[in-house]
Design a protein around this motif. Structure first.
Motif, PDB file in Angstrom:
ATOM      1  N   ASP A 289      57.156  30.039  31.527  1.00  0.00           N
ATOM      2  CA  ASP A 289      57.841  31.109  31.021  1.00  0.00           C
ATOM      3  C   ASP A 289      58.499  31.988  32.060  1.00  0.00           C
ATOM      4  OD1 ASP A 289      59.170  32.927  29.272  1.00  0.00           O
ATOM      5  OD2 ASP A 289      57.409  33.725  28.378  1.00  0.00           O
ATOM      6  N   LEU A 318      57.841  23.963  26.643  1.00  0.00           N
ATOM      7  CA  LEU A 318      58.543  25.241  26.546  1.00  0.00           C
ATOM      8  C   LEU A 318      59.084  25.591  28.095  1.00  0.00           C
ATOM      9  CD1 LEU A 318      57.032  27.229  23.781  1.00  0.00           C
ATOM     10  CD2 LEU A 318      58.733  25.540  23.494  1.00  0.00           C
ATOM     11  N   ARG A 320      61.516  27.989  30.545  1.00  0.00           N
ATOM     12  CA  ARG A 320      62.391  29.261  30.643  1.00  0.00           C
ATOM     13  C   ARG A 320      62.804  29.437  32.068  1.00  0.00           C
ATOM     14  NH1 ARG A 320      62.930  34.532  31.627  1.00  0.00           N
ATOM     15  NH2 ARG A 320      60.645  34.777  31.501  1.00  0.00           N
ATOM     16  N   VAL A 352      61.835  22.415  24.616  1.00  0.00           N
ATOM     17  CA  VAL A 352      62.833  23.383  24.403  1.00  0.00           C
ATOM     18  C   VAL A 352      63.044  24.003  25.716  1.00  0.00           C
ATOM     19  CG1 VAL A 352      63.415  25.527  23.527  1.00  0.00           C
ATOM     20  CG2 VAL A 352      61.824  23.930  22.132  1.00  0.00           C
ATOM     21  N   ARG A 354      65.310  26.909  27.874  1.00  0.00           N
ATOM     22  CA  ARG A 354      65.977  28.146  27.902  1.00  0.00           C
ATOM     23  C   ARG A 354      66.668  28.532  29.136  1.00  0.00           C
ATOM     24  NH1 ARG A 354      63.947  34.308  26.417  1.00  0.00           N
ATOM     25  NH2 ARG A 354      65.662  35.321  27.473  1.00  0.00           N
ATOM     26  N   TRP A 411      63.701  30.420  20.549  1.00  0.00           N
ATOM     27  CA  TRP A 411      62.763  30.580  21.733  1.00  0.00           C
ATOM     28  C   TRP A 411      61.670  31.260  21.270  1.00  0.00           C
ATOM     29  CZ3 TRP A 411      61.675  28.199  26.078  1.00  0.00           C
ATOM     30  CH2 TRP A 411      60.633  28.867  26.927  1.00  0.00           C
TER      31      TRP A 411
END
Length: 525
Positions: A289, A318, A320, A352, A354, A411
Motif C-alpha cells: 500500500d 494488492l 498501489r 489488483v 492501483r 480498491w
C-alpha cells in the motif's frame, strides 16, 4: 606301452588340431612328450594364461558429491569409487547404497537419491565392508497457502517485544524458523533484519517501523532495507514494513526460489520487493500500500546475471504506487515493474493494481509482452487524468481497467477485505511521520494561502494540525486531498505580519503523534 601313453597326455599342436601320442608319431613327438613330462603333463593347453591376481583390498570408498542440498522431490545421482591404499580406483567391485533416514531421502541400488521432506540424511556407499558417505540436506517443502512456514521441521528462534537494535544472524541452520509475531523493530539501523545461512529459512510475522519523514532525500532512503535475507528458498510471511527504502531485498546470488506471503508493506520509498540477482520468486496474498516502485529485477553487478529463464509470480495481491515527495529525480513514482531485459518472466494472477499518475522513471506499469508469461483475472485501477498511460495486454482475461469513483471504491473494498482477513495487521505499531510539503522554506505568505503537509501512518492518519510558532492555525485536517496529502486553505490576515516557524503535527488513531520540522515563513499583508 610308450611313456607318452603311460602318462596319458594330449598334445595340442594348434587351436584346431589335437591327437593322441602313439607309436606312429613317437619319434616326431618324443621331444614334446619329454617336455610335458618334465613340466607336468596335467596341463592340456600350452597357451593357457595364468589367472589374474586378486584385486587389492579396498582402503576407502569415495562418494561424489560428498554433500548436496536438494528441494523436496528433487533427485541426484551419486557416484561411488572404491580405492586401494594408494588412492587408485579398484574397478569391477560391487557397491551397495543405503540411506540412514528414508523419511527424508531414499537411494536406489544405482545411487540415485530422491529428496522427500525437510531434514538431513546420510547416504552410505559400501564396498568390501568399507564405507563412504554423502550428506544430503533437504529443504522443507513450502507449506500450502494458509499454512505457516513455522510448521516446517527445523530449529526455532523466537524474537519478541520492542527491538532497538538490528537482528543479524547469517549462520542459521537448514530449515531454521524465526518466530517474530510480537516483535517490533524500532531502530535507527539501515537494515533492522539481516538473516540467512542455510536453505529453507522461514521468517514469520513482526513489524519494522521506520521514522524518517517524507522530506528525507531519496539517496538516504535508498540505503534502508526492512529485511535482507541470504538463503536459498527463503520464505517470508506476515511481516509488516513501514517507511523504508526497500521492503525486502533479495540481494545475493544464492537467494533463489524465494517466497513472500501475507506481507504488508506501507510507504516504501524505493522498491517494495527487490530481486537484484534476477532469481525466481513468488508473491502471494500480500498488500503493498504505497510503493515508489513495486517490483524490481534489475542487477547492479558486472557482468549482469541472466534471469530470463526464471519466473516471478504475483498472485492474489494488492499493489498501489505512491507519488513520493523525494523521488530518484523528482517527486513521483517509478512504476510497478523495474525490469531488466534479461529479468525473469512474469505471471500475474488475480491481483489488483492501483496507480494515480504516470510514472517518472524508466520502469513500466505493465510487463512487456515478451516478459509476460501468463496473465489471468487482474484489475488495473487508474485514478489519474486522461487515458491509462500504457497499452494493457491484449490477451483475453488478463486485465480489467477501472477508473474514477468506481476504481477507487473497488480498491478501498479490496483493502478492507484484505485487512479483515489479516486482523493482526490492523494494530497500529508505530507513530506517524510528517513533513511540510508546501510552502517551501523562506516563503512570503500573502492573503489566502494553501498549506500542505505529507503525513503517513502504518495504519491511518487521524488528523493534521498546522501551527505558527506552536500556536494552532485553522481546523485540524482529517481528510486527504490526495494520497498522503493534507491541505488547509488559510487566510494569513489572521495573524500579524512577521516571521514565523510553520509546522504540522500529525496524529494516528491510537493517539501517537509527530511534529514536523519547521519552515520559516514571512506573513506580509
Amino acid at each position: 606301452m610308450s611313456r607318452a601313453r603311460r602318462l596319458g597326455c594330449d598334445v595340442r599342436v594348434s587351436d584346431s588340431t589335437t591327437f593322441q601320442a602313439s607309436a606312429r608319431s613317437r619319434q616326431v613327438l618324443w621331444g614334446v612328450v619329454l617336455a610335458l613330462a618334465v613340466g607336468g603333463c596335467g596341463r592340456n593347453d600350452l597357451t593357457q594364461v595364468p589367472p589374474p591376481p586378486p584385486p587389492p583390498p579396498v582402503a576407502s570408498v569415495e562418494v561424489s558429491p560428498t554433500s548436496a542440498t536438494l528441494d523436496s522431490g528433487q533427485t541426484l545421482s551419486l557416484n561411488a569409487t572404491p580405492k586401494d591404499g594408494g588412492g587408485h580406483a579398484v574397478p569391477g567391485l560391487p557397491v551397495t547404497w543405503m540411506s540412514d533416514d528414508t523419511q527424508i531421502a531414499t537411494v536406489t541400488p544405482a545411487g540415485i537419491v530422491t529428496a522427500l521432506t525437510g531434514g538431513t540424511a546420510t547416504v552410505t556407499a559400501t564396498s568390501d565392508d568399507v564405507r563412504g558417505r554423502a550428506e544430503i540436506a533437504v529443504i522443507a517443502p513450502l507449506p500450502p497457502p494458509g499454512v505457516s512456514c513455522l510448521t516446517q521441521p527445523g530449529a526455532v528462534l523466537t524474537v519478541s517485544g520492542v527491538q532497538t537494535s538490528a537482528l543479524v544472524d547469517t549462520s542459521l541452520a537448514l530449515n531454521a524458523k524465526i518466530a517474530a509475531s510480537t516483535a517490533q523493530f524500532l531502530t535507527s539501523e539501515n537494515i533492522p533484519i539481516r538473516v540467512g545461512g542455510n536453505a529453507g529459512l522461514c521468517f514469520s510475522a513482526g513489524g519494522v517501523m521506520g521514522t524518517l519523514p517524507p522530506a528525507t532525500p531519496w539517496i538516504r532512503m535508498h540505503k534502508t532495507y526492512g529485511l535482507v535475507p541470504y538463503a536459498r528458498s527463503f520464505r517470508l510471511e506476515r511481516l509488516r514494513v513501514f517507511d523504508y527504502g526497500m521492503g525486502v531485498s533479495m540481494d545475493a546470488a544464492g537467494d533463489a526460489s524465494w517466497s513472500l506471503r501475507d506481507v504488508y508493506f506501507t510507504y516504501i520509498r524505493d522498491d517494495c520487493v527487490e530481486n537484484t540477482f534476477l532469481n525466481s520468486g513468488t508473491i502471494e496474498n500480500s498488500l503493498f500500500d504505497g510503493c515508489y516502485e513495486a517490483f524490481s529485477s534489475r542487477p547492479y553487478t558486472t557482468p549482469p546475471p541472466d534471469g530470463s529463464n526464471n519466473l516471478v509470480v504475483v498472485r492474489n495481491s494488492l499493489v498501489r504506487l505512491q507519488d513520493m515527495d523525494q523521488g530518484y529525480l523528482r517527486p513521483g513514482h517509478g512504476g510497478f515493474f523495474k525490469w531488466y531485459p534479461a529479468a525473469p518472466k512474469v505471471s500475474l494472477y488475480h491481483t489488483v493494481f492501483r496507480v494515480d499518475s504516470p510514472n517518472i522513471e524508466n520502469s513500466v506499469l505493465v510487463p512487456l509482452p515478451d516478459q509476460l508469461q501468463d496473465c489471468v483475472g487482474n484489475v488495473m485501477i487508474w485514478l489519474g487524468s486522461g487515458p491509462f498511460p500504457e497499452p494493457l495486454p491484449a490477451r483475453a482475461g488478463c486485465f480489467t481497467l477501472l477508473t474514477g469513483a468506481e476504481g477507487l471504491q473497488y480498491w478501498n473494498d479490496a483493502v478492507a477485505r484484505w485487512k479483515a482477513e489479516h486482523p493482526a495487521m490492523s494494530a497500529d505499531l508505530g507513530p506517524p511521520i510528517v513533513s511540510l510539503y508546501s510552502p517551501a522554506d523562506s516563503t512570503t505568505l500573502t492573503g489566502v494561502v494553501t498549506l500542505t503537509a505529507t503525513a503517513v501512518d502504518d495504519q491511518a492518519v487521524a488528523g493534521v494540525q498546522f501551527a505558527l510558532n506552536g500556536q494552532n492555525i485553522g481546523a485540524e485536517v482529517t481528510t486527504e486531498s490526495a494520497a498522503t496529502k493534507f491541505t488547509l486553505p488559510w487566510d494569513s490576515h489572521a495573524v500579524a505580519n512577521g516571521t514565523y516557524a510553520l509546522t504540522a503535527r500529525v496524529r494516528d488513531g491510537v493517539g501517537q503523534a509527530t511534529t514536523s520540522a519547521g519552515v520559516t515563513v514571512t506573513i506580509s499583508n
